[in-house]
Design an enzyme around this catalytic site. Structure first.
Site, PDB file in Angstrom:
ATOM      1  N   ASP A 317       0.842  -1.191   0.000  1.00 25.53           N
ATOM      2  CA  ASP A 317       0.000   0.000   0.000  1.00 25.53           C
ATOM      3  C   ASP A 317       0.879   1.243   0.000  1.00 25.53           C
ATOM      4  O   ASP A 317       1.896   1.289   0.698  1.00 25.53           O
ATOM      5  CB  ASP A 317      -0.904   0.023   1.233  1.00 25.53           C
ATOM      6  N   GLU A 358      -5.395  16.059   6.805  1.00 30.57           N
ATOM      7  CA  GLU A 358      -5.257  16.968   5.666  1.00 30.57           C
ATOM      8  C   GLU A 358      -5.926  18.305   5.950  1.00 30.57           C
ATOM      9  O   GLU A 358      -5.371  19.374   5.677  1.00 30.57           O
ATOM     10  CB  GLU A 358      -5.861  16.326   4.407  1.00 30.57           C
ATOM     11  N   PHE A 385     -17.264  15.108   4.882  1.00 30.71           N
ATOM     12  CA  PHE A 385     -16.875  14.408   3.657  1.00 30.71           C
ATOM     13  C   PHE A 385     -17.666  13.104   3.540  1.00 30.71           C
ATOM     14  O   PHE A 385     -17.915  12.422   4.529  1.00 30.71           O
ATOM     15  CB  PHE A 385     -15.377  14.092   3.686  1.00 30.71           C
ATOM     16  N   GLU A 388     -19.780   9.648  -1.529  1.00 26.76           N
ATOM     17  CA  GLU A 388     -20.628   9.975  -2.674  1.00 26.76           C
ATOM     18  C   GLU A 388     -20.277  11.348  -3.248  1.00 26.76           C
ATOM     19  O   GLU A 388     -20.087  11.508  -4.442  1.00 26.76           O
ATOM     20  CB  GLU A 388     -22.108   9.947  -2.277  1.00 26.76           C
ATOM     21  N   LYS A 403     -14.500  22.138  -0.494  1.00 29.47           N
ATOM     22  CA  LYS A 403     -13.233  21.729  -1.110  1.00 29.47           C
ATOM     23  C   LYS A 403     -13.307  20.223  -1.333  1.00 29.47           C
ATOM     24  O   LYS A 403     -14.012  19.499  -0.613  1.00 29.47           O
ATOM     25  CB  LYS A 403     -12.036  22.069  -0.220  1.00 29.47           C
ATOM     26  N   ASP A 530      -9.698  -6.143   2.825  1.00 28.01           N
ATOM     27  CA  ASP A 530      -8.416  -6.747   2.444  1.00 28.01           C
ATOM     28  C   ASP A 530      -8.394  -8.251   2.694  1.00 28.01           C
ATOM     29  O   ASP A 530      -7.476  -8.945   2.244  1.00 28.01           O
ATOM     30  CB  ASP A 530      -7.265  -6.110   3.232  1.00 28.01           C
TER      31      ASP A 530
END
Length: 690
Positions: A317, A358, A385, A388, A403, A530
């Site tokens: 990853d 971030e 956030f 979709e 943003k 995973d």
């Protein structure tokens, strides 16, 4: 504080203290290892090492022959041969006991912390009862409050808490565990330090992470790997061949009118069979597992470690493995007609309610370089956030600030990509091509500009990938980034291939493709998505802080939850295989050399024609066989440090490694007996022992 909480804290304290004080230095382990060497003389224990069992049987036979008068062999010589045969077995047992001792010191400290634990088990009616932790079964639900120990591996089904996992990982900083998501798995023998958790037990007694770790380091109980079984078959085959060779020597001697004493023939058999690798094979495997434990990685079987040594492809990853994963704001680019102040204000407002790393980095960046007056948080309506919309931001005083990803932000303001200002479009492409992540800032239907989030590649990772490439291992970076960003980071990191915009299905398909072409694949992961790929991979390493599904699917678990550890696991696997191969080469080369060194010395009196082959000019048949027996025992002692430490694998391709090891261990194995036996022969003759 209740009694259970106090007992849990005491258990944790004692576990950490014993773990810290457990001495694993070789000097501290010599005495118990010496005692264990004698205990392992029990033939039932030597059944795991057929070659050494043969040596012990010959030692018993030679000891008995010491009491049978034989004019051809002085009793003193027969007694010396018997003693050195016993020393050969003891030295091999000592090597194994020394390797086991290092693991047992760790196992004792781990066991100490799990003794006497209790648990609050939920009854069918919803009430709770206190039970012994060892009575819990898979599917039971327990409540763990602040200060209490988690009684077993499981999944958080309710609650959020900080957990101290120092007893398992050695890391003292607490980690957050909560229901749902990829942080729901908990490990037994760890302590809840705040709040509470409701945990569904996921392992029966003897099957937990701690139990597997203890079983792994207690090398005596481990199962032999397929490679070890195959090597055992080879060693048994060589032993039978040399047994036939030695048996035929007696008729040859009698036919020529000579005689070879039975003591000499028994001793000759021991010098010819592969006792070096036979005596060190178990120690090599145990020491390899011990190196894995020191990395804080546990394996469900030795197969995974051996497979790691043969891996051809690594799926890694990007985030957390190749890069640090904490993307930070590094620059802002205003759209035409938008001032820097207006862009800074819009970016700040769109990020004030964003608690991701971030979002916080954008706020920190703007507060330092573009300080503006900030509204109060309670005045803002945060927009979180979502997968979709792929946008986040706030609504404030009737104004809309967002943003997010380039295509999502443009779609939000109904602006086609081709109508995006060319100067800003070029900047966005530059950000992506440099390996960064571009975000667009929009406000009230207007495009304000772009934010450059930079993900930093870990220092030294390029060099590590170059080493893996020289070892014949290809690296594939797996990332959800767009192809441009992925290609830029791949070029900077030096990986061989990249899977961009990766999904669990893409990972699984790539693993199956590589395996279909005959290659072994290793990967790491932590999420439930995973699990299929981890189960499919030949070497699947799950993170300890991941989901229970991932940990169950993988055959390795990293207790430190460090994805880069997969590179170290591959190194350990290669060292294990190379060490076993190198010492096998050395042992067989030894046998060949001893065959041609000793037989002429034994037969020169019977067949004078063999004098031309008697290059070592040993003093007598007695000194020849005694010198060989002494050398045979001492070479095991000399190689114990190498067996425990492992042969270092340097960055080179397979053919170079083979040439190097053949030169060192093959040629060295041929030369060492000639030099060693001659030196011992001179010494024994000088002191009058032969």
């Amino acid at each position: 504080m209740n009694a259970q909480t106090q007992a849990s804290k005491n258990a944790l304290h004692k576990s950490l203290e014993r773990r810290h004080n457990a001495s694993t230095s070789l000097a501290a382990l010599w005495r118990p290892a010496l005692l264990q060497a004698f205990v392992k003389l029990d033939p039932r224990q030597l059944l795991r090492s057929p070659v050494m069992l043969v040596v012990e049987l010959t030692a018993v036979l030679t000891t008995l022959l010491c009491f049978v008068p034989d004019q051809a062999v002085p009793t003193s010589v027969a007694l010396q041969i018997a003693l050195w045969l016993w020393f050969t077995v003891l030295f091999a047992n000592f090597a194994e006991a020394l390797a086991e001792g290092r693991g047992k010191a760790r196992a004792d400290s781990l066991k100490a912390g799990s003794q006497g634990l209790s648990a609050n088990k939920r009854r069918a009616d919803g009430s709770f009862e206190s039970v012994v932790a060892s009575s819990l079964r898979k599917g039971d639900v327990v409540r763990v409050q602040a200060g209490e120990m988690i009684p077993g591996d499981g999944e958080v089904i309710e609650g959020v808490a900080a957990v101290n996992e120092a007893a398992i990982t050695g890391e003292s900083a607490p980690v957050i565990r909560e229901s749902g998501g990829d942080r729901s798995a908990v490990t037994g023998n760890t302590q809840v330090v705040s709040d509470w958790l409701l945990v569904r037990i996921g392992a029966n007694p003897g099957e937990s992470t701690l139990d597997r770790m203890i079983a792994l380091v207690e090398g005596a109980k481990r199962q032999k790997t397929p490679n070890e079984v195959a090597l055992d078959i080879l060693l048994i085959g060589l032993t039978l061949i040399f047994l036939l060779v030695v048996v035929t020597l007696k008729p040859f001697a009698l036919f020529a009118g000579g005689n070879l004493p039975l003591v000499f023939l028994v001793a000759l058999l021991v010098t010819l069979i592969p006792t070096t690798i036979g005596g060190l094979l178990s120690a090599i495997g145990i020491a390899g597992m011990d190196r894995l434990v020191r990395l804080n990685v546990i394996a469900k079987s030795g197969r995974a470690v051996e497979a790691a040594g043969d891996v051809h492809v690594l799926l890694l990853d990007k985030t957390g493995t190749i890069t640090f994963g904490n993307r930070r704001c590094s620059a802002l680019y205003a759209a035409p007609g938008v001032s820097g102040k207006e862009l800074a204000e819009g970016a700040l407002l769109a990020s004030l309610a964003d608690d991701t790393p971030e979002g916080k980095s954008i706020v920190e960046y703007l507060r330092i370089l573009h300080p503006i007056e900030e509204p109060r948080r309670e005045e803002l309506t945060p927009i979180a956030f979502s997968a979709e919309t792929r946008l986040s931001g706030v609504d404030w005083n009737g104004q809309v600030y967002r943003k997010g990803a380039v295509d999502a932000a443009l779609r939000f303001i109904d602006l086609p990509r081709e109508k995006m200002p060319e100067v800003l479009s070029r900047e966005v492409d530059k950000i992506a091509q440099s390996g960064g992540t571009p975000l667009l800032v929009v406000a009230n239907g207007r495009l304000l500009g772009a934010i450059h989030l930079k993900d930093v590649v870990k220092p030294g990772i390029r060099e590590r990938f170059a080493e893996l490439r020289r070892l014949g291992i290809r690296t594939v970076m797996v990332t959800g980034d767009n192809p441009l960003t992925a290609a830029a980071i791949a070029a900077e990191a030096g990986v061989d291939d990249v899977i961009a915009e990766a999904t669990p299905e893409k990972k699984l398909a790539r693993i199956r493709q590589e395996q279909g072409e005959g290659r072994l694949v290793a990967m790491c992961g932590d999420g439930a998505n995973d699990a299929p790929a981890l189960a499919q991979a030949d070497v699947g390493m799950a993170m300890n802080d991941g989901t229970q599904a991932a940990r169950e699917a993988a055959n390795l678990v990293d207790l430190d939850s460090d994805p880069t550890k997969l590179l170290d696991v591959v190194q350990v696997g290669k060292e294990l295989l190379v060490t076993r191969g190198a010492l096998t080469t050395f042992s067989i080369a030894n046998d060949v050399a001893k065959y041609f060194a000793i037989l002429p010395a034994l037969f020169v009196g019977i067949y004078p024609q063999l004098d031309v082959l008697n290059v070592m000019r040993l003093q007598s048949p007695q000194s020849a066989i005694l010198s060989a027996i002494v050398f045979n025992a001492l070479i095991i002692v000399a190689l114990i440090p190498l067996a425990l430490r492992g042969v270092r694998v340097q960055a080179a391709d397979a053919s170079q490694l083979l040439q190097r090891n053949l030169l060192i261990y093959g040629v060295g194995g041929l030369v060492a007996p000639f030099l060693g036996i001659k030196a011992i022969d001179l010494l024994l003759t000088a002191v009058g022992l032969a």
